[in-house]
Design a protein around this motif. Structure first.
Motif, PDB file in Angstrom:
ATOM      1  N   GLY A  84     -28.356  15.280 -19.526  1.00 56.39           N
ATOM      2  CA  GLY A  84     -28.594  16.716 -19.832  1.00 56.39           C
ATOM      3  C   GLY A  84     -28.442  17.371 -18.610  1.00 56.39           C
ATOM      4  N   GLY A  85     -28.758  18.776 -18.340  1.00 54.39           N
ATOM      5  CA  GLY A  85     -28.630  19.504 -17.170  1.00 54.39           C
ATOM      6  C   GLY A  85     -27.679  20.434 -17.516  1.00 54.39           C
ATOM      7  N   SER A  86     -27.598  21.611 -16.593  1.00 52.71           N
ATOM      8  CA  SER A  86     -26.933  22.673 -17.088  1.00 52.71           C
ATOM      9  C   SER A  86     -25.305  22.272 -16.607  1.00 52.71           C
ATOM     10  CB  SER A  86     -27.380  24.103 -15.944  1.00 52.71           C
ATOM     11  OG  SER A  86     -27.369  23.692 -14.664  1.00 52.71           O
ATOM     12  N   ALA A  87     -25.065  21.684 -15.744  1.00 49.85           N
ATOM     13  CA  ALA A  87     -23.581  21.338 -15.572  1.00 49.85           C
ATOM     14  C   ALA A  87     -23.007  20.512 -16.290  1.00 49.85           C
ATOM     15  CB  ALA A  87     -23.510  20.591 -14.065  1.00 49.85           C
ATOM     16  N   VAL A  88     -23.579  19.741 -16.917  1.00 48.87           N
ATOM     17  CA  VAL A  88     -23.230  18.801 -18.123  1.00 48.87           C
ATOM     18  C   VAL A  88     -22.989  19.668 -19.297  1.00 48.87           C
ATOM     19  CG1 VAL A  88     -23.709  16.701 -19.662  1.00 48.87           C
ATOM     20  CG2 VAL A  88     -24.507  16.674 -17.328  1.00 48.87           C
ATOM     21  N   TYR A  89     -23.808  20.363 -19.763  1.00 47.50           N
ATOM     22  CA  TYR A  89     -23.587  21.333 -21.017  1.00 47.50           C
ATOM     23  C   TYR A  89     -22.548  22.390 -20.647  1.00 47.50           C
ATOM     24  CZ  TYR A  89     -27.830  19.374 -23.337  1.00 47.50           C
ATOM     25  OH  TYR A  89     -28.807  18.710 -23.902  1.00 47.50           O
ATOM     26  N   ILE A  90     -22.602  23.160 -19.526  1.00 51.10           N
ATOM     27  CA  ILE A  90     -21.584  24.098 -19.538  1.00 51.10           C
ATOM     28  C   ILE A  90     -20.298  23.247 -19.322  1.00 51.10           C
ATOM     29  CG2 ILE A  90     -20.680  25.684 -17.676  1.00 51.10           C
ATOM     30  CD1 ILE A  90     -23.589  26.172 -16.878  1.00 51.10           C
ATOM     31  N   SER A  91     -20.056  22.241 -18.562  1.00 50.52           N
ATOM     32  CA  SER A  91     -18.646  21.699 -18.412  1.00 50.52           C
ATOM     33  C   SER A  91     -18.213  21.162 -19.650  1.00 50.52           C
ATOM     34  CB  SER A  91     -18.861  20.530 -17.567  1.00 50.52           C
ATOM     35  OG  SER A  91     -19.192  20.849 -16.361  1.00 50.52           O
ATOM     36  N   ALA A  92     -19.063  20.316 -20.573  1.00 53.78           N
ATOM     37  CA  ALA A  92     -18.642  19.855 -21.821  1.00 53.78           C
ATOM     38  C   ALA A  92     -18.167  21.063 -22.604  1.00 53.78           C
ATOM     39  CB  ALA A  92     -19.832  19.062 -22.334  1.00 53.78           C
ATOM     40  N   ALA A  93     -18.958  22.157 -22.822  1.00 51.37           N
ATOM     41  CA  ALA A  93     -18.774  23.244 -23.935  1.00 51.37           C
ATOM     42  C   ALA A  93     -17.365  24.037 -23.234  1.00 51.37           C
ATOM     43  CB  ALA A  93     -19.907  24.453 -23.572  1.00 51.37           C
ATOM     44  N   ALA A  94     -17.029  24.079 -21.860  1.00 53.17           N
ATOM     45  CA  ALA A  94     -15.816  24.744 -21.403  1.00 53.17           C
ATOM     46  C   ALA A  94     -14.828  23.979 -21.669  1.00 53.17           C
ATOM     47  CB  ALA A  94     -16.110  25.068 -19.863  1.00 53.17           C
ATOM     48  N   ILE A 139     -31.933  23.769 -36.762  1.00 51.86           N
ATOM     49  CA  ILE A 139     -31.767  23.276 -35.656  1.00 51.86           C
ATOM     50  C   ILE A 139     -32.395  22.118 -34.987  1.00 51.86           C
ATOM     51  CG2 ILE A 139     -32.446  24.354 -33.190  1.00 51.86           C
ATOM     52  CD1 ILE A 139     -32.296  27.181 -34.435  1.00 51.86           C
ATOM     53  N   PHE A 140     -31.819  21.308 -34.484  1.00 50.84           N
ATOM     54  CA  PHE A 140     -32.234  19.864 -34.358  1.00 50.84           C
ATOM     55  C   PHE A 140     -32.869  19.933 -32.837  1.00 50.84           C
ATOM     56  CE2 PHE A 140     -32.352  15.358 -33.939  1.00 50.84           C
ATOM     57  CZ  PHE A 140     -32.802  15.017 -34.879  1.00 50.84           C
ATOM     58  N   ASP A 141     -32.157  20.388 -31.886  1.00 54.27           N
ATOM     59  CA  ASP A 141     -32.675  20.341 -30.627  1.00 54.27           C
ATOM     60  C   ASP A 141     -32.138  21.638 -29.755  1.00 54.27           C
ATOM     61  OD1 ASP A 141     -33.513  19.968 -28.021  1.00 54.27           O
ATOM     62  OD2 ASP A 141     -32.215  18.159 -27.638  1.00 54.27           O
ATOM     63  N   PRO A 142     -32.916  22.711 -29.289  1.00 54.43           N
ATOM     64  CA  PRO A 142     -32.500  23.841 -28.726  1.00 54.43           C
ATOM     65  C   PRO A 142     -31.897  23.514 -27.187  1.00 54.43           C
ATOM     66  CG  PRO A 142     -34.536  24.149 -29.668  1.00 54.43           C
ATOM     67  CD  PRO A 142     -34.421  22.782 -29.720  1.00 54.43           C
ATOM     68  N   THR A 143     -32.241  22.300 -26.888  1.00 52.37           N
ATOM     69  CA  THR A 143     -32.078  22.306 -25.401  1.00 52.37           C
ATOM     70  C   THR A 143     -30.486  22.297 -24.971  1.00 52.37           C
ATOM     71  OG1 THR A 143     -33.731  20.562 -25.352  1.00 52.37           O
ATOM     72  CG2 THR A 143     -32.152  20.483 -23.449  1.00 52.37           C
ATOM     73  N   GLY A 144     -30.042  23.114 -23.980  1.00 50.82           N
ATOM     74  CA  GLY A 144     -28.818  23.191 -23.603  1.00 50.82           C
ATOM     75  C   GLY A 144     -28.143  24.393 -24.394  1.00 50.82           C
ATOM     76  N   ALA A 145     -28.710  24.860 -25.258  1.00 46.70           N
ATOM     77  CA  ALA A 145     -27.966  26.002 -26.043  1.00 46.70           C
ATOM     78  C   ALA A 145     -27.602  27.199 -24.890  1.00 46.70           C
ATOM     79  CB  ALA A 145     -28.921  26.852 -26.905  1.00 46.70           C
ATOM     80  N   GLY A 146     -28.387  27.366 -24.105  1.00 47.63           N
ATOM     81  CA  GLY A 146     -27.986  28.610 -23.251  1.00 47.63           C
ATOM     82  C   GLY A 146     -26.988  28.189 -22.337  1.00 47.63           C
ATOM     83  N   ASP A 147     -26.634  26.937 -21.890  1.00 48.21           N
ATOM     84  CA  ASP A 147     -25.709  26.330 -21.099  1.00 48.21           C
ATOM     85  C   ASP A 147     -24.416  26.264 -21.761  1.00 48.21           C
ATOM     86  OD1 ASP A 147     -27.374  26.239 -18.576  1.00 48.21           O
ATOM     87  OD2 ASP A 147     -28.192  24.287 -19.423  1.00 48.21           O
ATOM     88  N   SER A 148     -24.707  25.756 -23.030  1.00 53.01           N
ATOM     89  CA  SER A 148     -23.303  25.665 -24.047  1.00 53.01           C
ATOM     90  C   SER A 148     -22.720  27.156 -24.247  1.00 53.01           C
ATOM     91  CB  SER A 148     -23.782  25.148 -25.295  1.00 53.01           C
ATOM     92  OG  SER A 148     -24.367  24.024 -25.117  1.00 53.01           O
ATOM     93  N   PHE A 149     -23.668  28.069 -24.050  1.00 56.89           N
ATOM     94  CA  PHE A 149     -23.284  29.462 -24.467  1.00 56.89           C
ATOM     95  C   PHE A 149     -22.395  29.814 -23.176  1.00 56.89           C
ATOM     96  CE2 PHE A 149     -23.313  33.836 -23.422  1.00 56.89           C
ATOM     97  CZ  PHE A 149     -23.410  34.472 -24.607  1.00 56.89           C
ATOM     98  N   ALA A 150     -22.784  29.545 -22.075  1.00 64.64           N
ATOM     99  CA  ALA A 150     -22.238  30.034 -20.962  1.00 64.64           C
ATOM    100  C   ALA A 150     -20.688  29.211 -20.507  1.00 64.64           C
ATOM    101  CB  ALA A 150     -23.153  29.708 -19.795  1.00 64.64           C
ATOM    102  N   GLY A 151     -20.908  27.955 -21.147  1.00 65.68           N
ATOM    103  CA  GLY A 151     -19.476  27.066 -21.091  1.00 65.68           C
ATOM    104  C   GLY A 151     -18.593  27.578 -22.213  1.00 65.68           C
TER     105      GLY A 151
END
Lengths: 304, 304
Positions: free
Chosen positions: B26-36, B228-240
């Motif tokens: 996980g981690g913010s950079a991982v979620y942001i990058s994957a979503a973007a 919702i299975f796991d809210p972790t990373g929702a905010g970072d995915s939003f940013a991405g």
């Protein structure tokens, strides 16, 4: 296009961070009737007050063209009183006291000429009384009902019985969770629809409202209020605007239910801009239309 | 259309009512990058991991065409770890532990070829590090920043300094209130805009998001998630998703910012459907488009 409104008439004592108002005119029937009166006339009101209910309260309703034939006045009784305090962010309130007074023995009697009303709006009162009202009606086209945590907790069985006769239930998010035992609001809406109402509207205060049917979820935005003066009556004004629009248009399609939710939100937004019922006193239809359009701008986006 | 993402790479231990995942990537950079990465390629990542970061974590990012030249690997160090537990309604979570590990000494070095990136997305890390990144950039067109209560409370002065260089700040509702000392979100947005960012996005979880500029308030609905299975990373995915769409279109108009918010919400909705980063693994652009259109249906209503 006839609308019957049943609910409380009250003298509210309200503390907000902006001041204190003592024994100000309120109650669910007052807010619902006043809000609905901007769409359809006359509104027929059934409720009860004591001899202490001020003339200016009745005059307010008469100015809004509300038919008071169904209002019981117990001359030697005291009007229902509610007192509450809002916290600094206005999102939460504490009830300080509730004195039922004349409401304790209230037995709603629907005048003969009201019994064929096409639309019935049951404000937030004892579900046993709500059902008593329905028992006196002759095939209303649509029954809209509001309730609250007090009845969900203390008259659960009676409320579940009443819900069987309701078409549209309006309640807030915490009440929806309480009634359904389900934290997820979409699932909560489904549980509640299985109890009777085919349409459920979940009010979320500063976060807008959800309209849930078997076919659709509609998410209505909240009006971006910077200066909420007094949140009292917002929920009832929502119900009034919703009922008023539905009754005016006599159109139960999903597209029109959405518009009714926005008109409900519109009236609620006007309500909270002033203290007590003042926000519903002198609106124009043009003002209401303008704000309705603002709601549209607020949530509109294009695909590209 | 080049995007630089700086943030954390982590091994998360997550407890939800549905299960426990230990040391999941996980981690913010991982979620942001994957979503973007669903909108623009390649994404340039700057961050740090220890020797214990699993190969499949790096492989996940490479599959998403993320450029890892800027990733520092401290072979004898341990990766940043976060552990949290979600309550039964998934709206609230408790942080159980935070171990900075290699993040404690992280000194972001922006590779030469990254320095002219037009778009910079600063994930939720120490505001001092965020500014260090900006100091190395050559006139980015737009700087988007995420933060959290931890930095608002513990590095307030540093955060306020960083905010002067931010164009678009993304934060959640409680963080917006904390940063602005203002409970009303519309007013909070104005206060925060006065600190630097011309655009503020306030995420409200199950209630959607607000986009605030000097001209406009846009209210984005939340996707009606039943599972919702796991809210972790929702905010970072939003940013991405937000950053990805803005970068792909290179259009900073208000109408396009609205769409970017909806694309952010779209990616967040996919993220929470599965555990960890799995929800961002195998999406198609068609799936994303379809859900974007669902968001439109969810909030659309006609004037008559």
């Amino acid at each position: 296009m006839s609308v019957l409104v049943v609910g409380s008439l009250a003298l509210d004592t309200i503390e907000t961070p902006f001041g204190l108002a003592k024994d100000t005119v309120g109650g669910s029937a007052v807010y619902i009737s006043a809000a609905a009166s901007y769409f359809v006339n006359p509104i027929r009101l059934v409720g009860v007050v004591g001899g202490d209910f001020p003339n200016h309260g009745l005059a307010f309703l008469e100015e809004r063209n509300v038919d008071l034939e169904g209002l019981q006045v117990v001359e030697n009784g005291r009007t229902f009183r509610w007192s509450g305090r809002y916290r600094y962010d206005l999102n939460e309130r504490d009830t300080l006291s509730t004195d039922l007074n004349v409401f304790e023995l209230f037995d709603p009697k629907i005048p003969e000429k009201y019994r064929k009303s096409r639309t019935v709006c049951l404000g937030n009162i004892d579900p046993v009384l709500q059902r008593k009202v329905l028992d006196q009606m002759e095939k209303p086209r649509v029954v809209i009902c509001d309730t609250m945590n007090y009845w969900i907790e203390r008259k659960n069985k009676e409320l579940l019985e009443t819900l069987k006769y309701i078409n549209i239930l309006i309640l807030n998010d915490s009440e929806a969770r309480l009634l359904s035992h389900e934290p997820n609001l979409i699932k909560a809406g489904r549980v509640i629809r299985s109890l009777g109402p085919s349409v459920v509207i979940i009010k979320k205060g500063e976060h807008g409202a959800l309209l849930l049917t078997d076919q659709m979820v509609f998410s209505a935005p909240a009006y971006p209020m910077e200066n909420i003066f007094d949140p009292t009556g917002a929920g009832d004004s929502f119900a009034g605007g919703f009922v008023g629009w539905l009754s005016r248009t006599d159109d139960m399609s999903e597209e029109n239910l959405k518009r009714a939710v926005i008109y409900g939100s519109t009236l609620a937004s006007f309500c909270v801009e002033k203290f007590g019922v003042e926000g519903l006193r002198d609106l124009t239809y043009l003002q209401i239309q303008d704000r309705f359009r603002e709601f549209r701008e607020l949530s509109r986006f294009d695909l590209d």
